[in-house]
Write an enzyme that holds these catalytic residues in place. Structure first.
Site, PDB file in Angstrom:
ATOM      1  N   LYS A 220       0.836  -1.208   0.000  1.00  0.00           N
ATOM      2  CA  LYS A 220       0.000   0.000   0.000  1.00  0.00           C
ATOM      3  C   LYS A 220       0.872   1.260   0.000  1.00  0.00           C
ATOM      4  O   LYS A 220       0.647   2.205  -0.765  1.00  0.00           O
ATOM      5  CB  LYS A 220      -0.926  -0.022   1.222  1.00  0.00           C
ATOM      6  CG  LYS A 220      -1.690   1.256   1.448  1.00  0.00           C
ATOM      7  CD  LYS A 220      -2.741   1.505   0.397  1.00  0.00           C
ATOM      8  CE  LYS A 220      -3.207   2.932   0.399  1.00  0.00           C
ATOM      9  NZ  LYS A 220      -4.315   3.187  -0.489  1.00  0.00           N
ATOM     10  N   CYS A 274      -3.701  11.057   1.248  1.00  0.00           N
ATOM     11  CA  CYS A 274      -3.059   9.765   0.980  1.00  0.00           C
ATOM     12  C   CYS A 274      -1.638   9.952   0.471  1.00  0.00           C
ATOM     13  O   CYS A 274      -0.676   9.673   1.168  1.00  0.00           O
ATOM     14  CB  CYS A 274      -3.893   8.989  -0.028  1.00  0.00           C
ATOM     15  SG  CYS A 274      -5.610   8.870   0.448  1.00  0.00           S
TER      16      CYS A 274
HETATM   17  N1  SAJ Z   1      -1.492  14.747  -9.159  1.00  0.00           N
HETATM   18  C1  SAJ Z   1      -0.599  15.480  -9.953  1.00  0.00           C
HETATM   19  N2  SAJ Z   1      -0.225  14.958 -11.154  1.00  0.00           N
HETATM   20  C2  SAJ Z   1      -0.692  13.762 -11.626  1.00  0.00           C
HETATM   21  C3  SAJ Z   1      -1.587  13.024 -10.811  1.00  0.00           C
HETATM   22  C4  SAJ Z   1      -1.980  13.547  -9.580  1.00  0.00           C
HETATM   23  O1  SAJ Z   1      -0.151  16.574  -9.570  1.00  0.00           O
HETATM   24  O2  SAJ Z   1      -0.331  13.393 -12.739  1.00  0.00           O
HETATM   25  C5  SAJ Z   1      -1.897  15.276  -7.848  1.00  0.00           C
HETATM   26  C6  SAJ Z   1      -3.414  15.527  -7.716  1.00  0.00           C
HETATM   27  O3  SAJ Z   1      -3.766  16.770  -8.257  1.00  0.00           O
HETATM   28  C7  SAJ Z   1      -3.579  15.449  -6.223  1.00  0.00           C
HETATM   29  C8  SAJ Z   1      -2.553  14.393  -5.801  1.00  0.00           C
HETATM   30  O4  SAJ Z   1      -1.636  14.292  -6.868  1.00  0.00           O
HETATM   31  O5  SAJ Z   1      -3.263  16.669  -5.590  1.00  0.00           O
HETATM   32  C9  SAJ Z   1      -3.124  13.020  -5.487  1.00  0.00           C
HETATM   33  O6  SAJ Z   1      -4.143  12.683  -6.425  1.00  0.00           O
HETATM   34  P1  SAJ Z   1      -4.308  11.221  -7.052  1.00  0.00           P
HETATM   35  O7  SAJ Z   1      -5.445  11.239  -7.992  1.00  0.00           O
HETATM   36  O8  SAJ Z   1      -3.004  10.771  -7.607  1.00  0.00           O
HETATM   37  O9  SAJ Z   1      -4.557  10.279  -5.804  1.00  0.00           O
HETATM   38  P2  SAJ Z   1      -5.569  10.249  -4.535  1.00  0.00           P
HETATM   39  O10 SAJ Z   1      -4.827  10.808  -3.376  1.00  0.00           O
HETATM   40  O11 SAJ Z   1      -6.910  10.787  -4.823  1.00  0.00           O
HETATM   41  O12 SAJ Z   1      -5.743   8.653  -4.375  1.00  0.00           O
HETATM   42  C10 SAJ Z   1      -4.590   7.835  -4.205  1.00  0.00           C
HETATM   43  C11 SAJ Z   1      -4.702   6.646  -5.175  1.00  0.00           C
HETATM   44  N3  SAJ Z   1      -3.423   5.943  -5.219  1.00  0.00           N
HETATM   45  C12 SAJ Z   1      -2.801   5.666  -6.397  1.00  0.00           C
HETATM   46  O13 SAJ Z   1      -3.253   6.010  -7.469  1.00  0.00           O
HETATM   47  C13 SAJ Z   1      -1.530   4.903  -6.312  1.00  0.00           C
HETATM   48  C14 SAJ Z   1      -5.821   5.709  -4.720  1.00  0.00           C
HETATM   49  O14 SAJ Z   1      -5.848   4.524  -5.506  1.00  0.00           O
HETATM   50  C15 SAJ Z   1      -5.624   5.334  -3.242  1.00  0.00           C
HETATM   51  O15 SAJ Z   1      -6.661   4.467  -2.775  1.00  0.00           O
HETATM   52  C16 SAJ Z   1      -5.650   6.604  -2.428  1.00  0.00           C
HETATM   53  O16 SAJ Z   1      -4.533   7.418  -2.861  1.00  0.00           O
HETATM   54  C17 SAJ Z   1      -5.527   6.258  -0.965  1.00  0.00           C
HETATM   55  O17 SAJ Z   1      -6.551   6.349  -0.265  1.00  0.00           O
HETATM   56  O18 SAJ Z   1      -4.460   5.813  -0.513  1.00  0.00           O
END
Ligand code: SAJ
Length: 421
Positions: A220, A274
């Site tokens: 995780k 997360c």
């Molecule tokens: N972000 C970027 N660039 C990208 C992708 C995301 O700047 O290319 C930023 C987003 O804007 C945001 C942050 O990263 O601020 C996180 O967003 P996210 O969509 O990557 O992830 P979360 O936090 O909504 O959800 C993550 C997910 N983990 C992964 O994709 C590995 C989800 O599957 C998990 O269940 C969740 O964390 C969790 O609860 O741990």
């Protein structure tokens, strides 16, 4: 036919509530437990306290059917699922924030007197490596009469089974992902893992991989750290490109045409509870080796500060070029406040941080447009529907679909996502 007739889910937040509702919709009697009275009352009325696609309907159905009941205290059950927050202590002030396991400890304490032989306990909260074993130690302290599983030993004597099964769902698409995503299950013994698989299979259509609890905990943390490191690479590139006068989004688009390159998107920074938190669990436990993971956190944390400095720089250049303009008349409009696109969640949002910091600096001159939030109080900036007349600088902070291809009129534009016209 499942052997689990009734379960208790501790923690009714973004993960616990949808999970409780999914079990309840599969015919299991679920008691959802939360320390917050308001949350409990809301759910018992068939309503919800969070925004999540399809959840309101699902909760209303399972509460009306009598399969989901919320309460502030647990009861006896066949299985207990723990889905409580695991925040960081000193996240804002320390260079080495520490995981705070107090909510898991409190959850274990609260269920301990209800445990009976044959019970399964599953931890879902994202946790540092070793937490599931620590949980077993806490249970043995509270209930020395119970025979607990011992690592790697299937003795057949255990009266309680303990496993780790982390959530992996994406906010906004939680119900669909709860059903279809594969899950990793880490049992203290293999039997514990198999029992937990039986429980989740009541609604899970994805596959389960069973492993030991430490591996599952690390899986995780690895998933979220991997994403954090990849986003940090994109954010670092954005600074390098800015210094070189190169459009980073165009650069990434071209580089990604290589068959083995897949760079993520730079932005205002990394938010949410997360990805901005979990990598610290690795860094804190393994500080001597987690160099890349720590640096990625630092790179992503520093991006909002870079954006604020960039605004100062753009304004300074503008006034140097336009000496007749009034420096007191700066209207700044920030587009987007949430931590990621198309949601209303402000937790650890870099866009909100940037807007707040600018509002402290440029008093009464900062406005924000956030299509997913209607009302916000107690802020130094004003939430508006349209940009105020005479906006000098527009900042596109969040990649909301509402902003795509919008024409924005202002003298200066800082579009972090390359989406407006
Ligand atoms: N972000 C970027 N660039 C990208 C992708 C995301 O700047 O290319 C930023 C987003 O804007 C945001 C942050 O990263 O601020 C996180 O967003 P996210 O969509 O990557 O992830 P979360 O936090 O909504 O959800 C993550 C997910 N983990 C992964 O994709 C590995 C989800 O599957 C998990 O269940 C969740 O964390 C969790 O609860 O741990």
């Amino acid at each position: 036919m499942t052997k689990f007739k009734n379960i208790v889910v501790i923690g009714l937040g973004y993960i616990g509530l949808p999970t409780a509702a999914m079990f309840a919709s599969s015919g299991i009697k679920v008691l959802g437990v939360d320390v917050n009275h308001e949350v409990v009352d809301t759910i018992n009325k068939g309503d919800i306290h969070i925004v999540e696609n399809g959840l309101k309907q699902l909760v209303s159905e399972v509460v009306n059917s009598g399969n989901l009941l919320a309460s502030t205290s647990p009861s006896t059950a066949d299985a207990f699922v723990i889905s409580v927050p695991t925040p960081l202590l000193n996240n804002k002030t320390s260079t080495m924030p520490e995981p705070d396991l107090r909510f898991i400890y409190e959850a274990i304490k609260s269920i301990s007197k209800y445990l009976k032989p044959g019970n399964l306990i599953v931890l879902e909260s994202t946790s540092p490596v070793g937490t599931t074993e620590k949980m077993a130690d806490w249970i043995s302290k509270f209930r020395p009469d119970l025979i607990l599983p011992e690592k790697d030993q299937n003795r057949g004597l255990e009266s309680i089974s303990i496993a780790y099964c982390p959530e992996r769902v994406l906010p906004g698409n939680i119900i669909n992902e709860l059903i279809h995503n594969d899950r990793v299950i880490g049992g203290i013994t293999t039997n514990c893992g198999l029992l937990a698989e039986d429980l989740y299979k009541v609604f899970l259509k994805g596959d389960c991989t069973i492993t030991d609890s430490k591996t599952a905990e690390m899986v995780k943390l690895t998933e979220n750290s991997s994403r954090d490191v990849q986003i940090a690479f994109a954010n670092e590139l954005s600074l390098i490109c800015d210094e070189n006068g190169i459009d980073v989004l165009n650069l990434i688009k071209i580089a990604n045409k290589h068959p083995r390159v897949n760079i993520l998107k730079p932005g205002a920074g990394v938010g949410g509870h997360c990805i901005a938190v979990d990598p610290w669990f690795i860094v804190h436990k393994n500080p001597n080796h987690a160099n890349l993971i720590k640096t990625a956190r630092e790179v992503n944390n520093s991006k909002p500060i870079w954006v604020i400095k960039k605004v100062d720089e753009l304004l300074e250049n503008y006034f140097n070029k336009n000496p007749n303009k009034d420096r007191a008349d700066i209207k700044i409009c920030c587009y987007g406040l949430s931590f990621k696109p198309d949601i209303d969640d402000l937790r650890e949002s870099p866009a909100l941080f940037i807007t707040r910091e600018l509002a402290k600096k440029y008093r009464n001159n900062v406005f924000a447009i956030e299509p997913n939030i209607e009302y916000l109080e107690g802020e130094d900036f004003e939430l508006v529907e349209f940009p105020p007349a005479g906006t000098l600088i527009s900042l596109i902070l969040v990649n909301h679909s509402d902003f795509h291809n919008k024409t924005i009129k202002s003298d200066i534009l800082l579009d972090l996502h390359g989406i407006v016209l």
